[in-house]
Design a protein around this motif. Structure first.
Motif, PDB file in Angstrom:
ATOM      1  N   ALA A   1       2.927  35.479  26.761  1.00  0.00           N
ATOM      2  CA  ALA A   1       2.822  36.777  27.835  1.00  0.00           C
ATOM      3  C   ALA A   1       1.367  37.769  28.545  1.00  0.00           C
TER       4      ALA A   1
ATOM      5  N   ALA B   1       7.576  38.790  26.561  1.00  0.00           N
ATOM      6  CA  ALA B   1       7.156  40.011  25.754  1.00  0.00           C
ATOM      7  C   ALA B   1       8.268  40.803  25.004  1.00  0.00           C
TER       8      ALA B   1
ATOM      9  N   HIS C   1       3.406  37.304  22.701  1.00  0.00           N
ATOM     10  CA  HIS C   1       2.100  38.577  23.492  1.00  0.00           C
ATOM     11  C   HIS C   1       1.365  37.672  23.932  1.00  0.00           C
TER      12      HIS C   1
ATOM     13  N   MET D   1       3.014  45.323  27.274  1.00  0.00           N
ATOM     14  CA  MET D   1       2.343  44.893  26.224  1.00  0.00           C
ATOM     15  C   MET D   1       1.277  44.487  25.667  1.00  0.00           C
TER      16      MET D   1
END
Length: 462
Positions: free
Chosen positions: A159, A151, A156, A183
């Motif tokens: 993550a 992140a 993303h 996040m």
């Protein structure tokens, strides 16, 4: 929380070094056959015998000693020695089967990756946490840290996949509800982030770290009354520890933004009475005093932060730049602006996992060596000398200083060679290869050596 991972399946294969280990770990867990009662009892019996053996007990103690020793070396900035000790501890722990060594080996690699991540060495942190994911795919703490690293690096999708995997492994992991909601908020999923924060608080209603992060989130959304209530609740639970200092700084920042100067000053000074070297509180107090016109006091706080932390602290240099501008010292402000821009670029390259720390700082000093940058440096140094902030060293004239500055550019090639050598030594420790000799790699010493090679003299002042 299950809805928060609805888009994870499609993004877990994006271009990150952790996507493949995460997918492999999930596939291995899904494909593993469920053990029969007889096989489970026999494996537990075998595990107990292994744990009672003298070899295992001696090895586990050795792993604990090496792990603590490595952290002590890291705190003293002997980074090469610390990496070598963590590598030895991990190798020792994984001599035994996974189900026995998971706690020791996973904890070692988790501590190592955390230390690298704290110093923004994302490139090294990815390598270490990737090894941890391969060897400890069912360790929820390892998976959460891997998601946090991805992140921070901007991946993303990977993550989110890792956070969802950690949720499946252990829904009660505290740190999961500190990093996953942040996040989601950073990617614009506000309601999803709020649900995750609320679910985390339903599991841990007295966790001040979750309360503080949730309060900062609500402040960003404009819910100031709720943010104050969450900060007040966290301080009511814990008002004296270092964790409480983060809550005090966040709350004081909110009050200062709203113009409540007295409340912000009281929160910060009460905290500094208990923790006088807490840098974030001093930086915010420097900002407060600067806004109130107390420039001398604000400068004292900012320089104290530089002394405690790093002379290239972006936040501290930013405060000093504002102070110089308010005093009309445009040359000094311009010089600090140059430092801030170059340091921000170096930090962003480290945090994105593109460069090692010393490579990023080498780019910083290459920018400093340009002609326009040198003119800014010389003008700022002369102004500092006129103000009495620095003085000329004995036996050295200004002309000799400029001569040594120009001659330093001829040694830049050697500087690149030494940086490459240091990177090779660092990667030997991270990847587990190389000789058994402990190599000391000190980023601060490398920075000082680079300054000497590029400018021909040691840097004076900040």
């Amino acid at each position: 929380a299950a809805a928060a991972g609805s888009s994870a399946a499609g993004g877990s294969s994006s271009g990150s070094g952790l996507a493949a280990p995460a997918a492999a770990a999930a596939a291995a867990a899904a494909a593993a056959p469920s053990p029969t009662p007889s096989s489970s009892s026999s494996s537990r019996s075998k595990k107990r015998k292994e744990q009672l053996s003298p070899e295992f007990r001696l090895s586990s103690r050795l792993v604990q000693v090496l792990r603590v020793w490595a952290r002590l070396e890291w705190d003293q900035k002997f980074f090469g020695s610390a990496r070598r000790l963590w590598r030895l501890a991990a190798n020792e722990a994984f001599k035994f089967p996974y189900d026995i060594a998971a706690e020791g080996g996973g904890a070692v690699l988790h501590a190592w990756a955390t230390a690298e991540f704290e110093r923004d060495n994302v490139l090294n942190a990815r390598v270490v946490i990737g090894e941890a994911l391969r060897k400890c795919p069912k360790d929820a703490a390892v998976v959460v840290l891997a998601g946090s690293i991805e992140a921070a690096a901007g991946d993303h999708n990977t993550a989110r996949a890792l956070f969802l995997r950690a949720y499946q492994l252990n829904k009660a992991d505290k740190k999961l509800y500190m990093y996953w909601p942040k996040m989601e908020a950073d990617t614009g999923n506000v309601e999803r982030a709020r649900l995750l924060f609320q679910y985390g608080l339903s599991l841990y209603p007295s966790n001040t770290k979750i309360l503080n992060r949730y309060a900062c989130f609500e402040e960003e959304q404009g819910n100031l009354d709720l943010a104050r209530e969450l900060h007040r609740r966290a301080l009511g639970i814990d008002s004296t520890s270092l964790t409480a200092m983060h809550n005090r700084v966040s709350w004081a920042s909110l009050e200062l933004l709203e113009g409540n100067v007295d409340e912000a000053r009281e929160l910060l000074r009460e905290g500094l009475d208990a923790h006088p070297d807490f840098q974030a509180a001093m930086l915010l107090l420097a900002k407060l005093e600067r806004q109130q016109g107390n420039l001398d006091l604000a400068e004292a706080y900012a320089r104290r932060v530089q002394k405690l932390g790093h002379p290239f602290s972006i936040a501290a240099m930013g405060e000093l730049r504002y102070i110089h501008n308010m005093r009309g010292e445009e040359l000094l402000a311009e010089n600090l602006g140059r430092h801030i821009l170059s340091t921000t670029r170096a930090q962003s390259q480290k945090q994105a996992g593109k460069l090692h720390g010393n490579e990023a700082w080498m780019g910083f000093y290459q920018q400093t060596g340009s002609q326009d940058q040198q003119e800014i440096i010389v003008a700022a140094r002369e102004r500092k000398r006129d103000l009495g902030l620095i003085r000329q060293p004995r036996g050295r004239s200004r002309r000799s200083s400029s001569t040594s500055s120009s001659s330093g550019s001829s040694r830049r090639g050697n500087g690149r060679g030494s940086i490459s050598k240091q990177n090779g030594q660092q990667q030997e420790h991270v990847n587990g290869s190389g000789s058994s000799r402990v190599e000391t790699f000190d980023f601060d010493a490398a920075t000082a050596a680079t300054i000497e090679q590029f400018s021909g003299r040691k840097r004076r002042g900040s």
